[in-house]
Design a protein around this motif. Structure first.
Motif, PDB file in Angstrom:
ATOM      1  N   ILE A 121       1.957 -18.557  28.646  1.00 41.12           N
ATOM      2  CA  ILE A 121       3.267 -18.228  29.211  1.00 41.12           C
ATOM      3  C   ILE A 121       4.402 -18.763  28.350  1.00 41.12           C
ATOM      4  CG2 ILE A 121       2.351 -18.147  31.557  1.00 41.12           C
ATOM      5  CD1 ILE A 121       3.616 -20.896  32.057  1.00 41.12           C
ATOM      6  N   GLY A 122       4.075 -19.248  27.166  1.00 38.61           N
ATOM      7  CA  GLY A 122       5.107 -19.735  26.256  1.00 38.61           C
ATOM      8  C   GLY A 122       5.748 -21.023  26.719  1.00 38.61           C
ATOM      9  N   GLY A 123       5.028 -21.831  27.482  1.00 33.26           N
ATOM     10  CA  GLY A 123       5.585 -23.070  28.016  1.00 33.26           C
ATOM     11  C   GLY A 123       5.231 -24.290  27.184  1.00 33.26           C
ATOM     12  N   GLU A 124       6.022 -25.335  27.325  1.00 34.87           N
ATOM     13  CA  GLU A 124       5.746 -26.602  26.650  1.00 34.87           C
ATOM     14  C   GLU A 124       4.636 -27.331  27.400  1.00 34.87           C
ATOM     15  OE1 GLU A 124       7.944 -30.764  25.241  1.00 34.87           O
ATOM     16  OE2 GLU A 124       8.941 -29.393  26.622  1.00 34.87           O
ATOM     17  N   PHE A 125       3.645 -27.821  26.674  1.00 34.96           N
ATOM     18  CA  PHE A 125       2.489 -28.497  27.251  1.00 34.96           C
ATOM     19  C   PHE A 125       2.504 -29.962  26.860  1.00 34.96           C
ATOM     20  CE2 PHE A 125      -1.892 -30.037  26.627  1.00 34.96           C
ATOM     21  CZ  PHE A 125      -2.393 -29.895  27.909  1.00 34.96           C
ATOM     22  N   ARG A 126       2.337 -30.839  27.841  1.00 30.06           N
ATOM     23  CA  ARG A 126       2.223 -32.283  27.580  1.00 30.06           C
ATOM     24  C   ARG A 126       1.026 -32.820  28.342  1.00 30.06           C
ATOM     25  NH1 ARG A 126       7.176 -34.624  26.110  1.00 30.06           N
ATOM     26  NH2 ARG A 126       6.002 -36.557  25.788  1.00 30.06           N
ATOM     27  N   ARG A 127       0.365 -33.770  27.751  1.00 30.36           N
ATOM     28  CA  ARG A 127      -0.836 -34.368  28.363  1.00 30.36           C
ATOM     29  C   ARG A 127      -0.600 -35.845  28.614  1.00 30.36           C
ATOM     30  NH1 ARG A 127      -6.997 -34.123  25.915  1.00 30.36           N
ATOM     31  NH2 ARG A 127      -7.925 -35.690  27.294  1.00 30.36           N
ATOM     32  N   ILE A 128      -0.954 -36.289  29.808  1.00 31.67           N
ATOM     33  CA  ILE A 128      -0.896 -37.705  30.151  1.00 31.67           C
ATOM     34  C   ILE A 128      -2.318 -38.166  30.430  1.00 31.67           C
ATOM     35  CG2 ILE A 128       0.112 -39.478  31.634  1.00 31.67           C
ATOM     36  CD1 ILE A 128       2.183 -37.414  32.527  1.00 31.67           C
ATOM     37  N   GLN A 129      -2.811 -39.098  29.630  1.00 29.42           N
ATOM     38  CA  GLN A 129      -4.145 -39.654  29.863  1.00 29.42           C
ATOM     39  C   GLN A 129      -4.007 -40.825  30.822  1.00 29.42           C
ATOM     40  OE1 GLN A 129      -7.099 -38.312  28.480  1.00 29.42           O
ATOM     41  NE2 GLN A 129      -7.901 -39.565  30.165  1.00 29.42           N
ATOM     42  N   PHE A 130      -4.436 -40.622  32.059  1.00 31.69           N
ATOM     43  CA  PHE A 130      -4.278 -41.662  33.073  1.00 31.69           C
ATOM     44  C   PHE A 130      -5.337 -42.740  32.875  1.00 31.69           C
ATOM     45  CE2 PHE A 130      -1.371 -38.767  34.752  1.00 31.69           C
ATOM     46  CZ  PHE A 130      -0.679 -39.332  35.810  1.00 31.69           C
ATOM     47  N   THR A 131      -4.868 -43.978  32.744  1.00 34.13           N
ATOM     48  CA  THR A 131      -5.724 -45.144  32.555  1.00 34.13           C
ATOM     49  C   THR A 131      -5.224 -46.250  33.472  1.00 34.13           C
ATOM     50  OG1 THR A 131      -4.312 -45.895  30.724  1.00 34.13           O
ATOM     51  CG2 THR A 131      -6.253 -44.579  30.146  1.00 34.13           C
ATOM     52  N   PRO A 132      -6.045 -47.279  33.718  1.00 35.36           N
ATOM     53  CA  PRO A 132      -5.621 -48.349  34.624  1.00 35.36           C
ATOM     54  C   PRO A 132      -4.342 -49.064  34.191  1.00 35.36           C
ATOM     55  CG  PRO A 132      -7.997 -48.433  34.308  1.00 35.36           C
ATOM     56  CD  PRO A 132      -7.466 -47.419  33.337  1.00 35.36           C
ATOM     57  N   ASP A 133      -4.055 -49.102  32.882  1.00 30.05           N
ATOM     58  CA  ASP A 133      -2.861 -49.823  32.414  1.00 30.05           C
ATOM     59  C   ASP A 133      -1.639 -48.915  32.262  1.00 30.05           C
ATOM     60  OD1 ASP A 133      -3.864 -48.401  30.287  1.00 30.05           O
ATOM     61  OD2 ASP A 133      -3.603 -50.002  28.805  1.00 30.05           O
ATOM     62  N   LEU A 134      -1.743 -47.660  32.669  1.00 26.77           N
ATOM     63  CA  LEU A 134      -0.600 -46.745  32.590  1.00 26.77           C
ATOM     64  C   LEU A 134       0.471 -47.163  33.593  1.00 26.77           C
ATOM     65  CD1 LEU A 134       0.080 -43.981  31.080  1.00 26.77           C
ATOM     66  CD2 LEU A 134      -0.483 -42.899  33.269  1.00 26.77           C
ATOM     67  N   LEU A 135       1.722 -47.155  33.164  1.00 28.79           N
ATOM     68  CA  LEU A 135       2.839 -47.561  34.017  1.00 28.79           C
ATOM     69  C   LEU A 135       3.612 -46.333  34.504  1.00 28.79           C
ATOM     70  CD1 LEU A 135       4.222 -50.528  31.872  1.00 28.79           C
ATOM     71  CD2 LEU A 135       2.710 -50.653  33.877  1.00 28.79           C
ATOM     72  N   PRO A 136       4.309 -46.439  35.636  1.00 23.52           N
ATOM     73  CA  PRO A 136       5.128 -45.313  36.099  1.00 23.52           C
ATOM     74  C   PRO A 136       6.124 -44.825  35.051  1.00 23.52           C
ATOM     75  CG  PRO A 136       4.916 -46.942  37.841  1.00 23.52           C
ATOM     76  CD  PRO A 136       4.289 -47.547  36.613  1.00 23.52           C
ATOM     77  N   SER A 137       6.696 -45.766  34.281  1.00 22.87           N
ATOM     78  CA  SER A 137       7.659 -45.379  33.247  1.00 22.87           C
ATOM     79  C   SER A 137       7.007 -44.556  32.147  1.00 22.87           C
ATOM     80  CB  SER A 137       8.319 -46.621  32.649  1.00 22.87           C
ATOM     81  OG  SER A 137       7.343 -47.508  32.108  1.00 22.87           O
ATOM     82  N   ASP A 138       5.693 -44.720  31.955  1.00 21.86           N
ATOM     83  CA  ASP A 138       4.985 -43.907  30.968  1.00 21.86           C
ATOM     84  C   ASP A 138       4.890 -42.456  31.413  1.00 21.86           C
ATOM     85  OD1 ASP A 138       4.467 -46.145  29.344  1.00 21.86           O
ATOM     86  OD2 ASP A 138       2.655 -46.627  30.488  1.00 21.86           O
ATOM     87  N   VAL A 139       5.099 -42.218  32.695  1.00 22.75           N
ATOM     88  CA  VAL A 139       4.994 -40.876  33.261  1.00 22.75           C
ATOM     89  C   VAL A 139       6.371 -40.214  33.357  1.00 22.75           C
ATOM     90  CG1 VAL A 139       4.279 -39.532  35.279  1.00 22.75           C
ATOM     91  CG2 VAL A 139       2.916 -41.495  34.537  1.00 22.75           C
ATOM     92  N   VAL A 140       7.324 -40.922  33.973  1.00 20.80           N
ATOM     93  CA  VAL A 140       8.623 -40.297  34.260  1.00 20.80           C
ATOM     94  C   VAL A 140       9.688 -40.628  33.233  1.00 20.80           C
ATOM     95  CG1 VAL A 140       8.132 -40.250  36.727  1.00 20.80           C
ATOM     96  CG2 VAL A 140       9.358 -42.207  35.755  1.00 20.80           C
TER      97      VAL A 140
END
Length: 308
Positions: A62-81
């Protein structure tokens, strides 16, 4: 665009994705329907069956931008948003956007992150926005989460809160391919998604989303949806029934299925076809009973009113 054109575009997306995700037409079609309905997708399956490949191929189609987040126990909310970082040169804070500011976001192994990090997605998935340090920023209108989780490894994982499960429009699995599909897969390059090209632009995809909203649902269809979701509440074999949000999502998914079939109206058959993937992860069955089986029994017991 007419609804006949809509159906042809859906077929183009599905066929394009199938070039990389071979032999999984039903799963691909369900994911496309959910995206067109403005919903998010949770894929629970064993490793190596194409979950990441499906998300990447859908975004490229669909011509969209793709991003991947590898969820791990040390991932922080700021790493997501994202977060605010002080710029010493300008002597002010600047917002660094997280990966959720994309069209299609793959939340890989989402149940490996802590509940605090998982909750960072709640506002984004429900309201299409994120709030950092008291300031709300809106995500792209095409924002879609495709999350994966592994059903066989429980060590180091956190169960998804029910409030988060309820924000996924559908929960699905891909399963193993048949022999012919697996042979076709072996003939592809190391990155099957590399050859996927957009079938049209993001603007046309958003136009299709708007057309889904315009699909007609009669009073009888609305009553049938409410009858099905209401039947999940107050049963002895269900400890937690489907919420009103489930009714809204079931309606949206039914409209998207109707449009995908070239129709400007939805029917009870559209509702029945999507009830299990939309409702089964939202209810908690008692005594170890399969929630999918409970939904199947409800569909058999609730009378269908023929209406358009």
């Amino acid at each position: 665009m007419e609804y006949s054109d809509f159906a042809r575009n859906v077929e183009r997306i599905v066929s394009n994705v199938e070039r990389a995700v071979s032999g999984k037409r039903d799963g691909v079609s369900l994911a496309v329907v959910a995206m067109l309905a403005g919903g998010h997708v949770l894929i629970e399956d064993v490793p190596g069956v194409g979950k990441t490949l499906l998300a990447k191929s859908l975004a490229r189609s669909i011509g969209g931008e793709f991003r991947r987040i590898q969820f791990t126990p040390d991932l922080l909310p700021s790493d997501v948003v994202g977060l605010n970082i002080y710029n010493q040169g300008d002597r002010r804070f600047e917002f660094w956007a997280g990966p959720v500011f994309s069209d299609v976001v793959l939340s890989d192994e989402i149940n490996r992150a802590s509940p605090k990090t998982q909750s960072a997605l709640l506002e984004a998935m429900e309201e299409g926005s994120v709030t950092v340090d008291g300031e709300t920023r809106f995500l792209p209108g095409s924002f879609t989460v495709i999350a994966t989780q592994n059903p066989v490894e429980h060590e180091g994982t956190y169960p998804l809160p029910h409030a988060e499960l309820d924000r996924f429009m559908v929960k699905m699995s891909l399963g193993y391919p048949d022999e012919d599909a697996e042979i076709r897969l072996l003939k592809l390059s190391s990155d099957p998604a590399a050859g996927i090209r957009p079938v049209f632009g993001l603007e046309e995809f958003m136009q299709m989303r708007r057309m889904v909203e315009e699909v007609h649902a009669s009073e009888a269809v609305l009553r049938y949806i409410v009858s099905v979701t209401s039947a999940t509440r107050g049963r002895d074999d269900i400890t937690l029934g489907a919420s009103p949000r489930a009714s809204r999502m079931l309606l949206a998914a039914a409209k998207a299925r109707a449009a995908s079939g070239g129709r400007s109206y939805c029917t009870p058959d559209d509702v029945k076809a999507l009830a299990t993937p939309v409702l089964s992860h939202r209810i908690i069955a008692a005594g170890g009973e399969s929630s999918g089986r409970v939904v199947y029994d409800i569909l058999r017991s609730v009378p269908v009113t023929e209406a358009v």
